[in-house]
Design an enzyme around this catalytic site. Structure first.
Site, PDB file in Angstrom:
ATOM      1  N   CYS A 110       0.896  -1.175   0.000  1.00  0.00           N
ATOM      2  CA  CYS A 110       0.000   0.000   0.000  1.00  0.00           C
ATOM      3  C   CYS A 110       0.925   1.214   0.000  1.00  0.00           C
ATOM      4  O   CYS A 110       1.161   1.822   1.033  1.00  0.00           O
ATOM      5  CB  CYS A 110      -0.869  -0.002   1.245  1.00  0.00           C
ATOM      6  SG  CYS A 110      -1.656  -1.589   1.586  1.00  0.00           S
ATOM      7  N   ALA A 112       1.415   4.293  -2.003  1.00  0.00           N
ATOM      8  CA  ALA A 112       1.319   5.721  -2.347  1.00  0.00           C
ATOM      9  C   ALA A 112       1.127   6.567  -1.090  1.00  0.00           C
ATOM     10  O   ALA A 112       0.469   6.117  -0.159  1.00  0.00           O
ATOM     11  CB  ALA A 112       0.145   5.952  -3.291  1.00  0.00           C
ATOM     12  N   GLY A 115       6.260   7.448   0.745  1.00  0.00           N
ATOM     13  CA  GLY A 115       7.156   7.751   1.860  1.00  0.00           C
ATOM     14  C   GLY A 115       7.934   6.524   2.316  1.00  0.00           C
ATOM     15  O   GLY A 115       9.172   6.534   2.380  1.00  0.00           O
ATOM     16  N   LYS A 116       7.206   5.448   2.596  1.00  0.00           N
ATOM     17  CA  LYS A 116       7.901   4.261   3.120  1.00  0.00           C
ATOM     18  C   LYS A 116       8.659   3.543   2.007  1.00  0.00           C
ATOM     19  O   LYS A 116       9.691   2.925   2.257  1.00  0.00           O
ATOM     20  CB  LYS A 116       6.916   3.346   3.845  1.00  0.00           C
ATOM     21  CG  LYS A 116       6.316   4.048   5.063  1.00  0.00           C
ATOM     22  CD  LYS A 116       5.649   3.127   6.017  1.00  0.00           C
ATOM     23  CE  LYS A 116       5.037   3.900   7.174  1.00  0.00           C
ATOM     24  NZ  LYS A 116       3.959   4.838   6.778  1.00  0.00           N
ATOM     25  N   CYS A 231      -1.700   4.273  10.893  1.00  0.00           N
ATOM     26  CA  CYS A 231      -1.517   5.538  11.613  1.00  0.00           C
ATOM     27  C   CYS A 231      -2.740   5.759  12.499  1.00  0.00           C
ATOM     28  O   CYS A 231      -3.379   6.797  12.442  1.00  0.00           O
ATOM     29  CB  CYS A 231      -1.273   6.690  10.647  1.00  0.00           C
ATOM     30  SG  CYS A 231      -2.535   6.873   9.395  1.00  0.00           S
TER      31      CYS A 231
END
Ligand code: SAM
Length: 444
Positions: A110, A112, A115-116, A231
């Protein structure tokens, strides 16, 4: 901040007990701003007095005292750094514990906006492969842009539903599921998340997360690791999801080796709270698979590899460990070690980008790709290069005309503070701007 839903505050009070007032007070303070530098594009990013300390759990990662308008910083567009929430970068500490010396195949399911994925790409060895996947089409375009700008040659960007990866049983050594969630940890940053919160939505998120986890589970190799993150604070989306995996699948929890002051250990993972660490709410945990199929990429009977012209080889001289591919008019290079797997991937999942795009070979004349300008291993000395000042760099990024002396008729690399931005070509008294339309800065 808009007022918090009462059932949310009741849940948090039950979860945090005497710490609850501190948590509420932290939500009224501004979110810290943090960036992660691209280790493959070293250079000066900010003035020394703009930094506000290092992020303890991640290399090359810093807090900033203020939040600049990143869109107006050409270094941001060059992929010299990524603006990332500090807690999310805890992935670096988790990966450090799991990685060994072997080249790995890693899936960021997942992914988009990336960042990761960019963090994983910086930390994996060069001979590893990262597959960065995003199911939602418009979001996968943003992911591709961020990956291209990060400038590595060992990443494939795909856009597929998690179930698509069932065709690759045991293919990945590590899978990251940074799951879509109720976003409670983002309430301070994103007021929309507050408005979308409901108990019913928590249940929908919990169900969707289990669906994603069970769909992707077969693609993990025996003894491989699944990193799961959200998150949010809701235990139903966090520890409960990993406990469900260990109960219903052949999975064992992996206790964290590295921990840092303020991070709260939970049953299966670690939880970040804004009153205890400088960052937003995040949950991350790991399980290891104990059985399953092993995977060997098929050696497919295939067309002979694309033979690059001398022109293409000039732009991409490092051909030893790469095979060249042609996709429509575009020629690119991908790591030979992973070529069979990438081809196999293409037969089942929509591949948006792979390796490094080099350019178009138009009857022996090369039109270099914007991705090549941003490739971190580009041999800059081979090309005429013009360094731009800030106003000229912003004009280039807005796709406006640039008036400068440049070598006649040659593809010229434009850079800012030494970081390549893209290509331009001299025509008469001006430079034709080849910055991609879809990346241009608008309305600023
Ligand atoms: N990992 C990203 C990063 O660090 O930049 C953030 C990922 S975000 C928390 C979750 C992602 O999951 C979103 O991009 C969302 O579009 C995607 N998503 C939504 N529904 C999904 C589904 N059913 N299966 C897989 N991914 C989904």
């Amino acid at each position: 901040m808009t007022s918090l839903p009462t059932p949310f505050t009741q849940r948090m009070r039950a979860l945090l007990g005497s710490e609850f007032p501190e948590f509420l007070a932290a939500l009224e303070t501004p979110s810290p701003t943090s960036v992660r530098a691209n280790p493959n594009k070293p250079g000066q990013l900010f003035a020394p007095d703009e930094y506000d300390g290092q992020i303890p759990w991640c290399p090359d990662a810093y807090y900033l005292k203020n939040r600049p308008t990143f869109t107006l910083d050409p270094c941001f567009h060059c992929g010299a750094y990524y603006v990332q929430e500090a807690s999310s970068m805890f992935l670096a500490a988790v990966l450090r514990q799991l990685q060994d010396a072997r080249p790995l195949r890693v899936l960021d399911l997942c992914a988009a906006p990336g960042g990761k994925s960019t963090l994983l790409a910086s930390l994996l060895s060069r001979d590893s492969l990262l597959v960065a996947n995003e199911v939602i089409k418009p979001r996968s375009a943003v992911l591709k842009e961020n990956i291209v700008k990060w400038g590595q040659d060992n990443i494939v960007v795909t856009s597929g539903d998690p179930s698509r990866f069932a065709a690759f049983p045991g293919a990945f050594d590590i899978i990251l599921v940074d799951a879509p969630c109720s976003g409670e940890g983002m309430f301070r940053k994103d007021e929309k998340a507050v408005g979308e919160w409901s108990e019913n939505n928590l249940r929908l998120c919990e169900e969707r997360q289990k669906r994603i986890l069970s769909d992707i589970w077969p693609a993990l190799r025996p003894e491989g690791f699944l990193i799961y993150s959200t998150c949010t604070y809701n235990p139903g989306e966090n520890d409960d999801a990993l406990q469900w995996l260990t109960r219903d699948f052949a999975a064992v929890p992996v206790p964290a080796r590295d921990t840092f002051p303020g991070i709260t250990p939970t049953l299966c993972g670690q939880q970040f709270y804004p009153h205890k660490t400088r960052g937003e709410g995040l949950y991350m945990g790991v399980v290891q698979k104990t059985d399953g199929e092993t995977f060997t990429p098929k050696k497919e009977k295939r067309q002979p590899d694309t033979r690059p012209s001398a022109g293409i080889k000039y732009y991409f001289p490092d051909s030893r460990n790469f095979v060249f591919y042609q996709s429509g008019p575009v020629i690119g290079a991908m790591p030979s070690r992973h070529a069979d797997f990438i081809r196999q991937l293409e037969s089942r999942v929509n591949v948006l980008y792979k390796g490094c795009e080099i350019g178009e070979d138009i009857k022996g004349k090369i039109k270099p790709s914007p991705a090549l300008a941003l490739y971190s291993r580009l041999d800059k000395d081979r090309h005429p290069c013009l360094e731009l000042d800030l106003p000229a760099a912003l004009r280039y990024l807005r796709r406006e005309d640039i008036r400068m002396e440049a070598p006649r008729g040659e593809w010229t690399l434009l850079s800012y503070r030494g970081f390549p931005l893209g290509w331009a070509k001299e025509v008469g008294s001006r430079l034709n701007n080849y910055y991609p339309k879809e990346w241009r800065i608008r309305n600023l």
